[in-house]
Design a protein around this motif. Structure first.
Motif, PDB file in Angstrom:
ATOM      1  N   THR A   1     -34.158   0.186 -14.475  1.00  0.00           N
ATOM      2  CA  THR A   1     -33.131   1.149 -14.053  1.00  0.00           C
ATOM      3  C   THR A   1     -32.416   0.661 -12.792  1.00  0.00           C
ATOM      4  OG1 THR A   1     -34.416   2.982 -14.982  1.00  0.00           O
ATOM      5  CG2 THR A   1     -32.704   3.536 -13.371  1.00  0.00           C
ATOM      6  N   ALA A   2     -33.204   0.164 -11.828  1.00  0.00           N
ATOM      7  CA  ALA A   2     -32.612  -0.342 -10.581  1.00  0.00           C
ATOM      8  C   ALA A   2     -31.733  -1.559 -10.851  1.00  0.00           C
ATOM      9  CB  ALA A   2     -33.710  -0.697  -9.585  1.00  0.00           C
ATOM     10  N   PHE A   3     -32.183  -2.421 -11.790  1.00  0.00           N
ATOM     11  CA  PHE A   3     -31.388  -3.601 -12.113  1.00  0.00           C
ATOM     12  C   PHE A   3     -30.077  -3.214 -12.794  1.00  0.00           C
ATOM     13  CE2 PHE A   3     -30.341  -7.284 -14.889  1.00  0.00           C
ATOM     14  CZ  PHE A   3     -30.118  -8.211 -13.889  1.00  0.00           C
ATOM     15  N   GLU A   4     -30.115  -2.210 -13.667  1.00  0.00           N
ATOM     16  CA  GLU A   4     -28.897  -1.738 -14.329  1.00  0.00           C
ATOM     17  C   GLU A   4     -27.920  -1.174 -13.303  1.00  0.00           C
ATOM     18  OE1 GLU A   4     -27.813  -2.105 -17.333  1.00  0.00           O
ATOM     19  OE2 GLU A   4     -29.609  -3.135 -18.048  1.00  0.00           O
TER      20      GLU A   4
ATOM     21  N   TYR B   1     -27.777  -2.079 -10.187  1.00  0.00           N
ATOM     22  CA  TYR B   1     -27.281  -3.252  -9.460  1.00  0.00           C
ATOM     23  C   TYR B   1     -26.149  -3.924 -10.239  1.00  0.00           C
ATOM     24  CZ  TYR B   1     -27.489  -8.065  -7.615  1.00  0.00           C
ATOM     25  OH  TYR B   1     -27.179  -9.291  -7.080  1.00  0.00           O
ATOM     26  N   LYS B   2     -26.321  -4.045 -11.558  1.00  0.00           N
ATOM     27  CA  LYS B   2     -25.282  -4.645 -12.399  1.00  0.00           C
ATOM     28  C   LYS B   2     -24.015  -3.806 -12.394  1.00  0.00           C
ATOM     29  CE  LYS B   2     -26.176  -6.030 -16.516  1.00  0.00           C
ATOM     30  NZ  LYS B   2     -26.693  -6.034 -17.894  1.00  0.00           N
ATOM     31  N   ARG B   3     -24.166  -2.491 -12.405  1.00  0.00           N
ATOM     32  CA  ARG B   3     -22.977  -1.618 -12.380  1.00  0.00           C
ATOM     33  C   ARG B   3     -22.192  -1.813 -11.101  1.00  0.00           C
ATOM     34  NH1 ARG B   3     -26.506   2.090 -14.842  1.00  0.00           N
ATOM     35  NH2 ARG B   3     -26.970   3.112 -12.859  1.00  0.00           N
TER      36      ARG B   3
ATOM     37  N   VAL C   1     -23.850 -12.841 -11.403  1.00  0.00           N
ATOM     38  CA  VAL C   1     -22.679 -12.685 -12.271  1.00  0.00           C
ATOM     39  C   VAL C   1     -22.509 -13.914 -13.156  1.00  0.00           C
ATOM     40  CG1 VAL C   1     -20.160 -12.479 -12.321  1.00  0.00           C
ATOM     41  CG2 VAL C   1     -21.479 -11.113 -10.708  1.00  0.00           C
ATOM     42  N   SER C   2     -22.667 -15.094 -12.568  1.00  0.00           N
ATOM     43  CA  SER C   2     -22.497 -16.338 -13.324  1.00  0.00           C
ATOM     44  C   SER C   2     -23.514 -16.455 -14.457  1.00  0.00           C
ATOM     45  CB  SER C   2     -22.630 -17.542 -12.386  1.00  0.00           C
ATOM     46  OG  SER C   2     -21.654 -17.502 -11.375  1.00  0.00           O
TER      47      SER C   2
ATOM     48  N   ASN D   1     -22.001  -5.138  -2.971  1.00  0.00           N
ATOM     49  CA  ASN D   1     -22.439  -6.246  -3.818  1.00  0.00           C
ATOM     50  C   ASN D   1     -21.265  -7.139  -4.208  1.00  0.00           C
ATOM     51  OD1 ASN D   1     -25.121  -5.543  -3.803  1.00  0.00           O
ATOM     52  ND2 ASN D   1     -24.954  -4.203  -5.571  1.00  0.00           N
ATOM     53  N   ARG D   2     -20.328  -7.299  -3.346  1.00  0.00           N
ATOM     54  CA  ARG D   2     -19.166  -8.123  -3.672  1.00  0.00           C
ATOM     55  C   ARG D   2     -19.594  -9.568  -3.901  1.00  0.00           C
ATOM     56  NH1 ARG D   2     -13.769  -7.632  -0.178  1.00  0.00           N
ATOM     57  NH2 ARG D   2     -13.865  -5.592  -1.193  1.00  0.00           N
TER      58      ARG D   2
END
Length: 400
Positions: free
Chosen positions: A377-380, A382-384, A355-356, A219-220
């Motif tokens: 949960t999946a979104f969290e 993804y954010k991590r 991110v923006s 996820n860069r």
């Protein structure tokens, strides 16, 4: 009778895991003096010892066969520079030609599985490879990628890993197992296919998959300075510039954009419908922000027939979809010029948008309407992967 100009290749099985095949060839003009050549050819990417041994033996046999047929490594070195243009031209021609005698992906997978069975690999190993390769074939079908196995490159594999990792929330172990399976597949295929067609050439480089600890790099995103450099370059190509902005504003995946028809854009309701077969979780609706609305107007999408594709086979929307590699090929030279590795992709602009928005203070629930995540949960998770946290240790702490 003069002795042979080479010595029989042999396998070196280092305890460190760095296996290679070594052979010696007589130095031109120095009778009786030999130089050693070491060849690895991807065998160290295989972690199962039984499979690694088989691959090493095949590599040794291939090298011996080439030497018997007259291969001279010194002549190859001399010709290297002069061959670069010819090889690049050949690769380009291979893409343009139909390669009728080359295996398609389904044929390649079938022959790979048959080979594994003939080599008496463990039933569990064969079952694992069947599952992984069937998943890979499914992804090719979903994305309408019709390629010969020898045409597949590392960017295609990275797209597969990235999209399915996010879609199915793979664990680190599952992700790593797919890496191992794909490396084994594309290490083996060139040798299998060249047994029937010596002219077949594979040009895939899987070296970038070696680091199994860099899962978060899937996820860069583009940091501001990097993003500005890329924007400067893509503005030189209006078509590519619009495409990247569309990814950024909509957070749609490249495959979703490729299939997007004008009939699915509702400017009155300010939303875009993404068909269930292309999205992560069935049909979903992407909100049209002011910026995306302006881009749609700029492209005059609203003036085109409803069955036209937004990014068609021309500079404007058209009745035919663009081919799968079109924008990736436009983008690749920019990455090369800026020295960006393979983890930076067109899809990274979606991550950059996320991110923006979050760092600008937008609520997670709002951002999820863009990303397509329906599970918090999946979104969290993804954010991590993106290392996003607006609160922890980013303000004033304790001075020295």
């Amino acid at each position: 009778m003069r002795a042979s100009s080479y010595k029989i290749p042999r396998i070196i099985r280092a305890k460190s895991g760095d296996w290679r095949v070594v052979y010696e060839y007589e130095i031109p003009g120095q009778i009786g003096a030999f130089k050693k050549f070491y060849v690895r050819d991807g065998i160290n990417y295989i972690h199962d010892l039984q499979e690694k041994e088989i691959a090493a033996q095949e590599l040794r046999d291939d090298i011996e066969e080439a030497l018997k047929s007259g291969y001279n490594p010194f002549l190859a070195e001399i010709r290297t520079e002069s061959k670069i243009f010819a090889e690049e031209t050949e690769i380009k021609l291979n893409k343009e030609q139909s390669l009728p005698d080359a295996w398609n992906m389904k044929e390649a997978v079938e022959n790979f599985i048959k080979y594994c069975q003939l080599k008496n690999l463990k039933d569990t190993t064969v079952k694992k490879y069947k599952s992984q390769t069937n998943t890979l074939l499914k992804w090719f079908t979903e994305n309408e990628i019709d390629m010969k196995a020898c045409e597949v490159d590392e960017d295609i594999i990275l797209d597969f890993l990235e999209q399915y990792n996010e879609k199915f929330s793979w664990s680190a172990r599952t992700y790593n197992n797919y890496i191992d399976g794909i490396v084994t597949l594309f290490t083996r295929l060139p040798r299998l296919e060249r047994r029937r067609n010596k002219e077949i050439k594979y040009n895939i480089d899987l070296g970038y998959l070696e680091d199994k600890n860099a899962i978060a790099e899937k996820n860069r995103y583009y940091a501001p300075k990097v993003a500005e450099l890329i924007k400067k370059e893509i503005k030189k190509d209006i078509e590519l510039y619009r495409y990247v902005r569309w990814i950024f504003y909509s957070c749609m995946r490249p495959n979703e954009i490729r299939h997007l028809q004008i009939m699915h854009i509702d400017l009155d309701a300010r939303q875009i419908k993404v068909a269930g077969g292309l999205g992560k979780t069935g049909d979903r609706f992407v909100p049209i922000s002011n910026e995306l609305f302006s881009l749609i107007k700029e492209m005059e999408v609203d003036k085109m027939p409803l069955d036209y594709y937004v990014f068609g086979s021309g500079k404007r929307p058209s009745p035919k979809k663009t081919f799968n590699e079109y924008f990736r090929e436009k983008y690749r030279p920019i990455k090369v010029k800026l020295g960006l590795d393979k983890n930076y992709t067109l899809y990274s602009w979606k991550h950059t948008r996320v991110v923006s928005l979050i760092t600008a203070g937008f609520d997670d629930n709002q951002v999820m309407t863009l990303t397509g995540h329906r599970d918090r949960t999946a979104f969290e998770a993804y954010k991590r992967d993106l290392v996003i946290d607006n609160s922890v240790m980013k303000g004033k702490t304790i001075d020295f």
